[in-house]
Design a protein around this motif. Structure first.
Motif, mmCIF file in Angstrom:
data_model
loop_
_atom_site.group_PDB
_atom_site.id
_atom_site.type_symbol
_atom_site.label_atom_id
_atom_site.label_comp_id
_atom_site.label_asym_id
_atom_site.label_seq_id
_atom_site.Cartn_x
_atom_site.Cartn_y
_atom_site.Cartn_z
ATOM 1 N N TYR A 186 0.545 -1.339 0.207
ATOM 2 C CA TYR A 186 -0.199 -0.246 -0.120
ATOM 3 C C TYR A 186 1.401 0.931 0.101
ATOM 4 C CZ TYR A 186 -3.952 -3.030 0.922
ATOM 5 O OH TYR A 186 -4.721 -4.078 0.582
ATOM 6 N N ASN A 187 0.642 2.121 -0.529
ATOM 7 C CA ASN A 187 1.253 3.436 -1.006
ATOM 8 C C ASN A 187 0.226 4.761 -0.279
ATOM 9 O OD1 ASN A 187 3.384 2.280 -2.238
ATOM 10 N ND2 ASN A 187 2.929 3.629 -4.100
ATOM 11 N N LEU A 188 0.581 5.380 0.804
ATOM 12 C CA LEU A 188 -0.018 6.113 1.432
ATOM 13 C C LEU A 188 0.428 7.087 1.313
ATOM 14 C CD1 LEU A 188 0.411 4.744 5.362
ATOM 15 C CD2 LEU A 188 -1.211 4.576 3.566
ATOM 16 N N VAL A 189 -0.231 8.153 0.169
ATOM 17 C CA VAL A 189 0.594 9.286 -0.424
ATOM 18 C C VAL A 189 0.435 10.422 0.018
ATOM 19 C CG1 VAL A 189 0.161 10.396 -2.987
ATOM 20 C CG2 VAL A 189 -0.561 8.397 -2.717
ATOM 21 N N CYS A 190 1.029 10.736 0.421
ATOM 22 C CA CYS A 190 1.137 12.160 0.955
ATOM 23 C C CYS A 190 1.713 13.495 0.645
ATOM 24 C CB CYS A 190 2.510 12.506 2.256
ATOM 25 S SG CYS A 190 2.328 11.198 3.581
ATOM 26 N N GLU A 191 0.866 14.672 -0.066
ATOM 27 C CA GLU A 191 0.342 15.486 -0.949
ATOM 28 C C GLU A 191 0.983 17.312 0.190
ATOM 29 O OE1 GLU A 191 -2.851 14.622 -4.021
ATOM 30 O OE2 GLU A 191 -3.451 14.421 -1.818
ATOM 31 N N LYS A 192 0.535 18.369 -0.934
ATOM 32 C CA LYS A 192 0.916 19.013 -0.040
ATOM 33 C C LYS A 192 -0.226 19.386 0.974
ATOM 34 C CE LYS A 192 2.697 21.558 -3.680
ATOM 35 N NZ LYS A 192 3.747 22.536 -4.362
ATOM 36 N N GLU A 193 -1.090 18.695 1.097
ATOM 37 C CA GLU A 193 -2.545 19.031 1.901
ATOM 38 C C GLU A 193 -2.353 18.022 2.708
ATOM 39 O OE1 GLU A 193 -2.782 18.702 -1.585
ATOM 40 O OE2 GLU A 193 -2.748 20.900 -2.202
ATOM 41 N N THR A 194 -1.504 17.406 2.885
ATOM 42 C CA THR A 194 -1.136 16.091 3.652
ATOM 43 C C THR A 194 -1.041 17.140 5.231
ATOM 44 O OG1 THR A 194 -1.339 14.369 2.537
ATOM 45 C CG2 THR A 194 -0.890 13.642 4.195
ATOM 46 N N VAL A 195 -1.322 16.382 6.461
ATOM 47 C CA VAL A 195 -0.881 16.714 7.402
ATOM 48 C C VAL A 195 0.173 15.924 7.768
ATOM 49 C CG1 VAL A 195 -0.927 18.215 9.682
ATOM 50 C CG2 VAL A 195 -2.593 18.299 7.775
ATOM 51 N N VAL A 196 1.379 16.034 8.689
ATOM 52 C CA VAL A 196 1.881 14.813 8.914
ATOM 53 C C VAL A 196 2.341 15.498 10.305
ATOM 54 C CG1 VAL A 196 4.298 13.049 9.410
ATOM 55 C CG2 VAL A 196 2.631 13.602 6.792
ATOM 56 N N GLU A 197 2.629 14.994 11.794
ATOM 57 C CA GLU A 197 3.201 15.476 12.687
ATOM 58 C C GLU A 197 3.814 14.547 13.678
ATOM 59 O OE1 GLU A 197 1.092 17.916 16.561
ATOM 60 O OE2 GLU A 197 -0.007 16.908 14.999
ATOM 61 N N THR A 198 5.417 15.277 14.148
ATOM 62 C CA THR A 198 5.973 14.105 14.945
ATOM 63 C C THR A 198 4.945 14.233 15.947
ATOM 64 O OG1 THR A 198 7.661 14.317 13.279
ATOM 65 C CG2 THR A 198 8.100 13.422 15.790
ATOM 66 N N LEU A 199 4.290 12.525 16.878
ATOM 67 C CA LEU A 199 4.201 13.052 18.418
ATOM 68 C C LEU A 199 4.852 12.753 19.103
ATOM 69 C CD1 LEU A 199 0.733 11.455 17.566
ATOM 70 C CD2 LEU A 199 1.332 13.818 17.168
ATOM 71 N N ALA A 200 6.462 11.480 18.607
ATOM 72 C CA ALA A 200 7.467 11.517 19.541
ATOM 73 C C ALA A 200 8.484 10.224 18.814
ATOM 74 C CB ALA A 200 6.885 10.529 20.599
ATOM 75 N N PRO A 201 9.693 10.780 18.966
ATOM 76 C CA PRO A 201 10.262 11.518 20.098
ATOM 77 C C PRO A 201 10.178 12.723 20.260
ATOM 78 C CG PRO A 201 11.703 10.133 19.323
ATOM 79 C CD PRO A 201 10.216 9.503 18.648
#
Length: 474
Positions: free
Chosen positions: A459-474
């Motif tokens: 499976y490909n999880l496509v991250c476009e400009k509108e996709t929000v990715v946030e580091t929760l930890a560490p």
């Protein structure tokens, strides 16, 4: 002359909180007044259980308490003192020109055979030549790798300064030396190695250069024949590049986990290549099942309680290369080559490794869990193909793409049945964490597109400009 150990322990316990325990003084308090040198030797043997640290002046004081602080581990080279010790061994066995002539050819042939045997999954045997060949090729990368794994424990204050270590299949000592240099000078270490082969000869010589409070014992027997509980409760159990050489690695790991202290850690470490990496991950998954008391501390976290992954599990970290150590350069430079042959066949300074940290107290590097109300499970990705979803995942690779391709990162959430890869097709301030987050970080994804990659069966999880990715930890 022997020492009355009970009297020695009682005396040391009485004096330890009042003043330094000095063999030159306390011998007078013991039956038969044994020589101070005999008392010193006995105190060294009892020091770990008495939590006594031997100072430079020969007196013993209470060992420092508390956990190890992360030392900022990022070695750029294999230390000269260990490199020189290895070259001394090579000189003793083959002479000053060990890298040339018949001896050089033999070592190069041995290293090539070891690499081929590992690649094909053949049984590997170690005679004197193989032990030295293995040391030449693998000491530096495993020296570096183990420290990066220990960081995952030290950052959570889970690596004690007074520590008993059991190193199963210790080889020629790469992980042992890395552990030694990672720990602070005031650490009190009871180190035990299990190594049945000629590798133990190299290991013992290299351990000669460790600190006085890093006390070591090498048990020359197989992992299956050794009783792990004979050394006492173990704070750190280490399987470094050995699982692929055991007939039943799952049974061995389970057996050794019985010797682990309640708050101890078990580290599985393997090269990053497909067979050894996925083989290590299979052992992790067989031991840390949802119904067992063994949990995965890092990096392949189970973000969904009660779930376990069943994908191929090929995941590895990568850190900065080391500089080429002189013994590798000498051997490689002396190799006969034609005009079209490239150098470097006998150089190994890439720091790429797979690992798992297991515990039995329920501790996890990151205590975050997913929620059905907020996140999609990777186990359900088939139902979400062409949908945009939110999910929680662990970053399980560096960038796997080539220089002209979209950045690509392996992800997992502990429920996956097949591989999942995040593809960064449009970089923005909203998703920059995908690239920047370290290996093992837990990431939150919002508005990611799920697609099926038929060519890769993943499976490909496509991250476009509108996709929000946030580091929760560490």
């Amino acid at each position: 002359m022997s020492v009355d150990r009970e009297a020695l322990r009682d005396t040391a316990k009485y004096l330890r909180n009042a003043r330094p325990v000095d063999p030159e003084e306390i011998y007078e308090y013991l039956p038969d007044r044994p020589h101070p040198a005999v008392v010193r030797r006995a105190l060294r043997e009892e020091a770990f259980d008495l939590a006594l640290f031997e100072r430079e002046d020969g007196a013993f004081v209470p060992a420092a308490g508390g956990p190890v602080d992360p030392p900022g581990w990022e070695p750029t080279s294999f230390p000269d003192r260990y490199a020189n010790a290895l070259e001394d061994l090579l000189f003793e066995r083959y002479g000053p020109d060990w890298s040339e002539g018949e001896s050089g050819d033999r070592l190069r042939k041995t290293i090539s055979r070891l690499k081929e045997d590992y690649y094909r999954g053949y049984d590997v045997t170690y005679d004197d030549d193989a032990a030295l060949g293995y040391a030449i090729y693998h000491l530096p990368d495993f020296y570096a790798a183990v420290g990066y794994v220990l960081d995952a424990l030290a950052e959570r204050e889970l690596l004690p300064r007074t520590i008993r270590v059991l190193d199963v299949g210790a080889g020629t000592g790469g992980p042992a030396l890395g552990l030694h240099d990672y720990l602070p000078d005031d650490a009190l270490v009871d180190y035990h190695a299990v190594e049945p082969s000629a590798n133990a000869d190299v290991l013992e010589r290299l351990l000669d250069g460790t600190r006085r409070n890093f006390r070591s014992a090498v048990h020359r027997t197989t992992a299956e024949a050794f009783d792990p509980e004979s050394v006492g409760e173990v704070d750190l159990l280490l399987f470094g590049n050995v699982l692929s050489e055991l007939a039943d690695p799952e049974a061995v790991v389970r057996d050794y986990l019985d010797a682990l202290a309640e708050d101890g850690s078990c580290v599985l470490l393997a090269p990053a290549d497909l067979d050894t990496s996925t083989g290590m991950r299979a052992v992790e998954r067989a031991v840390a099942t949802p119904d067992s008391d063994v949990t995965v501390y890092a990096p392949d976290l189970r973000l969904w309680p009660g779930e376990a992954p069943s994908d191929r599990g090929w995941s590895f970290d990568e850190r900065p290369d080391l500089t080429v150590p002189p013994f590798q350069r000498r051997l490689d430079d002396a190799a006969p080559r034609g005009p079209e042959d490239e150098p470097g066949e006998f150089v190994n300074v890439d720091v790429k490794f797979s690992y798992a940290v297991l515990r039995t107290d329920g501790e996890r590097r990151v205590p975050i869990v997913a929620s059905r109300e907020r996140h999609a499970r990777m186990a359900d990705s088939e139902a979400h193909v062409t949908d945009r979803v939110n999910l929680l995942a662990v970053k399980l690779s560096r960038d796997l793409a080539g220089p002209d391709a979209n950045p690509l990162f392996k992800l997992g959430d502990g429920s996956e049945r097949l591989e999942h890869y995040a593809v960064l097709t449009g970089e923005s301030a909203l998703n920059r964490d995908l690239r920047a987050a370290p290996y093992g970080a837990v990431l939150s994804f919002e508005n990611v597109l799920v697609l099926w990659n038929d060519d890769e069966g993943a499976y490909n999880l496509v991250c476009e400009k509108e996709t929000v990715v946030e580091t929760l930890a560490p």
